[in-house]
Write a protein that holds these residues in place. Structure first.
Motif, PDB file in Angstrom:
ATOM      1  N   TYR A 158       0.839  -1.204   0.000  1.00 30.46           N
ATOM      2  CA  TYR A 158       0.000   0.000   0.000  1.00 30.46           C
ATOM      3  C   TYR A 158       0.872   1.252   0.000  1.00 30.46           C
ATOM      4  O   TYR A 158       0.607   2.215  -0.737  1.00 30.46           O
ATOM      5  CB  TYR A 158      -0.918  -0.023   1.222  1.00 30.46           C
ATOM      6  CG  TYR A 158      -1.536   1.319   1.539  1.00 30.46           C
ATOM      7  CD1 TYR A 158      -2.598   1.814   0.788  1.00 30.46           C
ATOM      8  CD2 TYR A 158      -1.045   2.096   2.589  1.00 30.46           C
ATOM      9  CE1 TYR A 158      -3.163   3.050   1.068  1.00 30.46           C
ATOM     10  CE2 TYR A 158      -1.605   3.325   2.880  1.00 30.46           C
ATOM     11  CZ  TYR A 158      -2.657   3.797   2.118  1.00 30.46           C
ATOM     12  OH  TYR A 158      -3.201   5.026   2.400  1.00 30.46           O
ATOM     13  N   GLY A 159       1.917   1.263   0.832  1.00 30.87           N
ATOM     14  CA  GLY A 159       2.822   2.411   0.861  1.00 30.87           C
ATOM     15  C   GLY A 159       3.557   2.602  -0.453  1.00 30.87           C
ATOM     16  O   GLY A 159       3.736   3.733  -0.918  1.00 30.87           O
ATOM     17  N   PHE A 160       3.968   1.506  -1.082  1.00 29.20           N
ATOM     18  CA  PHE A 160       4.675   1.612  -2.362  1.00 29.20           C
ATOM     19  C   PHE A 160       3.754   2.138  -3.458  1.00 29.20           C
ATOM     20  O   PHE A 160       4.139   3.026  -4.235  1.00 29.20           O
ATOM     21  CB  PHE A 160       5.234   0.246  -2.758  1.00 29.20           C
ATOM     22  CG  PHE A 160       6.449  -0.160  -1.978  1.00 29.20           C
ATOM     23  CD1 PHE A 160       7.659   0.482  -2.177  1.00 29.20           C
ATOM     24  CD2 PHE A 160       6.386  -1.179  -1.049  1.00 29.20           C
ATOM     25  CE1 PHE A 160       8.783   0.105  -1.467  1.00 29.20           C
ATOM     26  CE2 PHE A 160       7.500  -1.548  -0.338  1.00 29.20           C
ATOM     27  CZ  PHE A 160       8.706  -0.913  -0.539  1.00 29.20           C
ATOM     28  N   VAL A 161       2.555   1.586  -3.555  1.00 28.83           N
ATOM     29  CA  VAL A 161       1.619   2.028  -4.592  1.00 28.83           C
ATOM     30  C   VAL A 161       1.239   3.484  -4.369  1.00 28.83           C
ATOM     31  O   VAL A 161       1.141   4.276  -5.316  1.00 28.83           O
ATOM     32  CB  VAL A 161       0.352   1.143  -4.600  1.00 28.83           C
ATOM     33  CG1 VAL A 161      -0.661   1.669  -5.606  1.00 28.83           C
ATOM     34  CG2 VAL A 161       0.713  -0.296  -4.937  1.00 28.83           C
ATOM     35  N   ASN A 162       1.052   3.853  -3.114  1.00 32.84           N
ATOM     36  CA  ASN A 162       0.686   5.228  -2.805  1.00 32.84           C
ATOM     37  C   ASN A 162       1.798   6.200  -3.172  1.00 32.84           C
ATOM     38  O   ASN A 162       1.555   7.391  -3.401  1.00 32.84           O
ATOM     39  CB  ASN A 162       0.369   5.344  -1.306  1.00 32.84           C
ATOM     40  CG  ASN A 162      -0.711   6.358  -1.040  1.00 32.84           C
ATOM     41  OD1 ASN A 162      -1.551   6.640  -1.888  1.00 32.84           O
ATOM     42  ND2 ASN A 162      -0.687   6.946   0.143  1.00 32.84           N
ATOM     43  N   GLY A 163       3.043   5.710  -3.214  1.00 29.07           N
ATOM     44  CA  GLY A 163       4.165   6.567  -3.571  1.00 29.07           C
ATOM     45  C   GLY A 163       4.364   6.716  -5.069  1.00 29.07           C
ATOM     46  O   GLY A 163       5.205   7.517  -5.496  1.00 29.07           O
ATOM     47  N   ILE A 164       3.624   5.972  -5.890  1.00 36.55           N
ATOM     48  CA  ILE A 164       3.720   6.094  -7.347  1.00 36.55           C
ATOM     49  C   ILE A 164       2.653   7.084  -7.815  1.00 36.55           C
ATOM     50  O   ILE A 164       1.462   6.862  -7.600  1.00 36.55           O
ATOM     51  CB  ILE A 164       3.512   4.725  -8.019  1.00 36.55           C
ATOM     52  CG1 ILE A 164       4.579   3.738  -7.553  1.00 36.55           C
ATOM     53  CG2 ILE A 164       3.545   4.868  -9.536  1.00 36.55           C
ATOM     54  CD1 ILE A 164       4.362   2.323  -8.056  1.00 36.55           C
ATOM     55  N   PRO A 165       3.039   8.189  -8.443  1.00 38.10           N
ATOM     56  CA  PRO A 165       2.052   9.199  -8.859  1.00 38.10           C
ATOM     57  C   PRO A 165       0.987   8.606  -9.778  1.00 38.10           C
ATOM     58  O   PRO A 165       1.306   7.921 -10.751  1.00 38.10           O
ATOM     59  CB  PRO A 165       2.900  10.242  -9.601  1.00 38.10           C
ATOM     60  CG  PRO A 165       4.290  10.052  -9.084  1.00 38.10           C
ATOM     61  CD  PRO A 165       4.412   8.582  -8.796  1.00 38.10           C
TER      62      PRO A 165
END
Length: 276
Positions: A158-165
């Motif tokens: 979730y944190g990784f996906v949220n960090g991708i614009p």
């Protein structure tokens, strides 16, 4: 602010000291595996074996059931990691990309599930596997390892996906990609470091698990390597040379897995710190 020369030297010395403290147990395990039984039990403290021998490794590798236990460990560990990654991605994408009622509560529930001690899940897991007839089968271990690693996997991804614009996906859709195509061509490649990071932690957790494998698997032919390690201890003695040699062999698959994915591991650990 620039550090002075004395500060850099102090930090370097401290870093070397900390590294030696963490590396010494591994060094001691490896050198003990090369010692003879008499040298291992000797009260004399030796950092290096006086007469190195590979007999401990030979006895460990020829111990009955080694290859069977190795295969069982690889099956349940890799299966659990792969299943957790697939389900974790499918759960992390809507949590990061869509805003819906109960989303924050669901994220909190995932965090609470991750904080729950593994020992608290032992009896419910055992009763569940018994009721559905999966005790003493490898799928029971695979499901347990999958269930215990899934909350961590979802939370991290979730944190990784949220960090991708999200603008990158929108640009791809403007260029003619469908939503699925934009995810596959844009988001998924950028999610590589996150998949690597979560897979490493999930792999180590499942690979080192002992209690579930010991209790769930009544048939020795279906047990895993952590249980195999305990077989070097009898009611009367402990084969310390065999234990250390077996531990070195046991650590090799985890080290190989880490070396394969280590290029993306460091970038993944820093990228995952993006706030949600």
């Amino acid at each position: 602010m620039k550090k002075s020369l004395s500060q850099r030297i102090t930090l370097s010395v401290l870093g070397v000291f900390v590294a030696l403290v963490f590396l010494f147990p591994t060094y001691w395990m490896f050198t003990t595996a090369l010692k003879t039984p008499g040298e291992i039990l000797s009260p004399k403290f030796d950092l290096l074996p006086s007469s190195a021998t590979l007999s401990n490794f030979a006895s460990a590798l020829t111990k009955p059931g080694f290859l069977t236990y190795l295969g069982n460990s690889l099956i349940v560990t890799l299966g659990a990691v792969l299943a957790a990654l697939v389900v974790g991605v499918l759960a992390a994408i809507p949590l990061a990309r869509f805003r819906f009622r109960g989303r924050k509560g669901f994220l909190l529930l995932i965090l609470v599930a991750q904080l729950a001690p593994l020992s608290a899940l032992f009896i419910p897991m055992y009763l569940l596997m018994r009721d559905i007839g999966l005790l003493n089968t490898l799928p029971s271990l695979l499901l347990v390892y999958f269930a215990t690693s899934l909350p961590f996997t979802v939370w991290m991804l979730y944190g990784f996906v949220n960090g991708i614009p999200y603008d990158l996906e929108e640009a791809a859709m403007i260029d003619g990609c469908s939503r699925t195509g934009a995810f596959r061509r844009v988001t998924l490649p950028l999610l590589g470091p996150g998949l690597v990071t979560t897979s490493v932690f999930s792999f180590i957790t499942a690979w080192n698990e002992f209690l579930f494998a010991l209790v769930f698997m009544r048939d020795q032919a279906k047990q895993t390597l952590p249980v195999w390690l305990s077989s070097f201890r009898t009611a009367f003695s402990v084969d310390w040379g065999g234990v250390m040699a077996a531990s070195v062999v046991y650590a090799i698959p985890a080290v190989v897995f880490f070396l394969i994915v280590q290029r993306k591991l460091v970038s993944g650990m820093t990228a995952g710190a993006v706030k949600g």
